[in-house]
Write an enzyme that holds these catalytic residues in place. Structure first.
Site, PDB file in Angstrom:
ATOM      1  N   TRP A 183     -17.548  41.103   5.217  1.00  0.00           N
ATOM      2  CA  TRP A 183     -16.518  40.099   4.934  1.00  0.00           C
ATOM      3  C   TRP A 183     -17.186  38.720   4.946  1.00  0.00           C
ATOM      4  CZ3 TRP A 183     -13.189  37.433   9.026  1.00  0.00           C
ATOM      5  CH2 TRP A 183     -12.157  36.683   8.428  1.00  0.00           C
ATOM      6  N   ASP A 207     -14.633  45.453  14.050  1.00  0.00           N
ATOM      7  CA  ASP A 207     -13.593  44.731  13.324  1.00  0.00           C
ATOM      8  C   ASP A 207     -12.618  45.785  12.796  1.00  0.00           C
ATOM      9  OD1 ASP A 207     -11.977  43.203  11.724  1.00  0.00           O
ATOM     10  OD2 ASP A 207     -13.616  41.991  10.899  1.00  0.00           O
ATOM     11  N   LYS A 236      -2.345  42.742   7.989  1.00  0.00           N
ATOM     12  CA  LYS A 236      -2.158  43.638   6.839  1.00  0.00           C
ATOM     13  C   LYS A 236      -1.123  44.715   7.156  1.00  0.00           C
ATOM     14  CE  LYS A 236      -6.053  41.535   5.993  1.00  0.00           C
ATOM     15  NZ  LYS A 236      -6.510  40.649   4.962  1.00  0.00           N
TER      16      LYS A 236
HETATM   17  C1  LMR Z   1      -9.757  38.954   2.815  1.00  0.00           C
HETATM   18  O1  LMR Z   1     -10.885  39.389   3.038  1.00  0.00           O
HETATM   19  O2  LMR Z   1      -9.367  38.642   1.689  1.00  0.00           O
HETATM   20  C2  LMR Z   1      -8.787  38.809   3.944  1.00  0.00           C
HETATM   21  O3  LMR Z   1      -9.349  39.292   5.115  1.00  0.00           O
HETATM   22  C3  LMR Z   1      -8.233  37.447   4.067  1.00  0.00           C
HETATM   23  C4  LMR Z   1      -9.230  36.457   4.567  1.00  0.00           C
HETATM   24  O4  LMR Z   1      -8.903  35.749   5.519  1.00  0.00           O
HETATM   25  O5  LMR Z   1     -10.327  36.341   4.008  1.00  0.00           O
END
Ligand code: LMR
Length: 399
Positions: A131, A212, A247
């Site tokens: 992420w 996570d 989510k």
């Molecule tokens: C995403 O990856 O799109 C979500 O987890 C929202 C975010 O805060 O980035």
């Protein structure tokens, strides 16, 4: 002058896309960027279980006074049950401590601050890719992130051998970030055998896992999605976990998450939590109460919980069905690329394999917004836009 000396910061690679999308005047624009669930009508609705909990809360809540620093007690207990399941919880409840946090991001940041306070020299290991906000969150707490191999772009799956070989070399004392399910951004998860291997390595090498767990219920189901976490916790005595209701309860903007500490003993868990409270106090003082109260109500009330599970199941099934439609839509356009892997990925995201030029073409020429690495929020596809998106992807591949 102060502000005059400041250059503008770049916009966020994920949330900034929403801003760009909102100001795009094209009627046919499509947002497949930020990870929010979207229904077939293009809405991100308030779940019915939450609407009912809100009504109940409105009738019963008599104060808006501050929460305890670690949040609502019943919320913490319910989250631990949900994350671990009753069996593990019965075994380990006394060595688990929970703090309610503003979203999963808040949990990651508080956990990072705790680690920094007591493991200042540690390195954080994140999967490649991960992420986009992970390095930023940990970096803000003073950690440098290094990547371990995770996704194999050729097989479109986790490269378990490469991952294990790298994790065997991570020194004791370092911290390894693992996505429990619905890996963001790839949608490729470890299977049971892969988790067992990683658990053996963690136990032997002595590094600390930080899980996570932002998508519980979006993979195969609430119970199934925690299997990897539990197989690790059978082997390792300690862990940090960041969980989120953004989510799975659709509580995105209410910022409802939790940091769970699993320690070797009850006093160690209590000591950990005491420092979490100290850190929270100087970061944001105490967590927001509204969303946590709603989640606690839904989890504690049998009818609301049943309704929630039904709604969560419907969200998961919609995404699975859209994955299938996307695979079929692309196959019908004879792109020459086998997109069948999209149906094997879990959660909201598909790592499409589209490169930066193709992503730019889709955004600039077609008004279709994807995250730069080619991640698609599959939930953003619907009956009205699927053909348009498939046509555009096919065109981008021919260029
Ligand atoms: C995403 O990856 O799109 C979500 O987890 C929202 C975010 O805060 O980035």
């Amino acid at each position: 002058m102060f502000f005059n000396q400041i250059d503008p910061a770049p916009s966020d690679p994920i949330l900034g896309l929403t801003e760009a999308f909102n100001s795009d005047p094209r009627a046919t624009k499509v947002t497949l960027g930020v990870g929010v669930f979207v229904d077939d009508q293009g809405a991100t609705p308030v779940l019915e279980c939450i609407r009912r909990a809100e009504r109940l809360l409105w009738e019963t809540e008599r104060t808006k006074t501050y929460l305890p620093i670690s949040g609502i007690r019943e919320y913490g207990q319910s989250v631990a049950h949900l994350v671990f399941g009753s069996d593990f919880h019965a075994l380990a409840a006394d060595r688990v401590a929970v703090a309610q946090t503003p979203g999963g991001t808040g949990a990651l940041r508080v956990g990072a601050e705790l680690l920094k306070a007591f493991r200042p020299q540690a390195t954080l290991w994140v999967p490649n890719p991960t992420w986009g906000n992970h390095p930023g969150v940990f970096g803000a707490a003073g950690f440098s992130a290094k990547a371990y191999p995770y996704y194999n772009a050729a097989t479109k799956a986790v490269d378990v051998d490469a991952m294990c070989a790298a994790l065997e070399q991570v020194p004791a004392g370092d911290v390894v970030l693992l996505h429990v399910c619905c890996h963001n951004p790839t949608g490729a998860d470890l299977d049971a055998e892969g988790w067992a291997r990683v658990a053996e390595i963690a136990a032997k090498a002595g590094w600390l896992p930080f899980f996570d767990f932002a998508y519980q219920g979006f993979g195969a189901g609430i119970e199934q999605d925690r299997a990897g976490l539990l197989s690790m916790l059978q082997k390792v005595p300690e862990a940090l976990i960041a969980s989120s209701f953004s989510k799975n309860m659709g509580l995105y903007g209410e910022r409802v998450g939790a940091l769970l500490l699993v320690a070797e003993s009850a006093p160690a868990a209590a000591a950990g939590l005491s420092h979490v409270k100290r850190l929270v106090r100087v970061l944001y003082s105490n967590p927001p109460r509204h969303g946590g109260a709603l989640a606690a109500m839904v989890l504690a009330d049998e009818d609301l919980r049943r309704l929630w599970v039904e709604e969560l199941t419907a969200m998961r099934q919609r995404i699975q069905s859209v994955r299938q439609q996307l695979v079929e839509g692309l196959a019908a356009r004879n792109t020459g690329v086998d997109f069948s892997f999209i149906a094997r990925q879990n959660g909201m995201f598909s790592f499409s394999g589209l490169d930066e030029a193709q992503v730019t073409f889709l955004r600039e020429e077609k008004g279709i917004y994807l995250v730069k690495g080619g991640r698609i929020n599959v939930a953003g596809l619907n009956t009205a836009n699927l053909d348009f998106v498939c046509d555009a992807i096919a065109e981008s591949l021919k260029r």
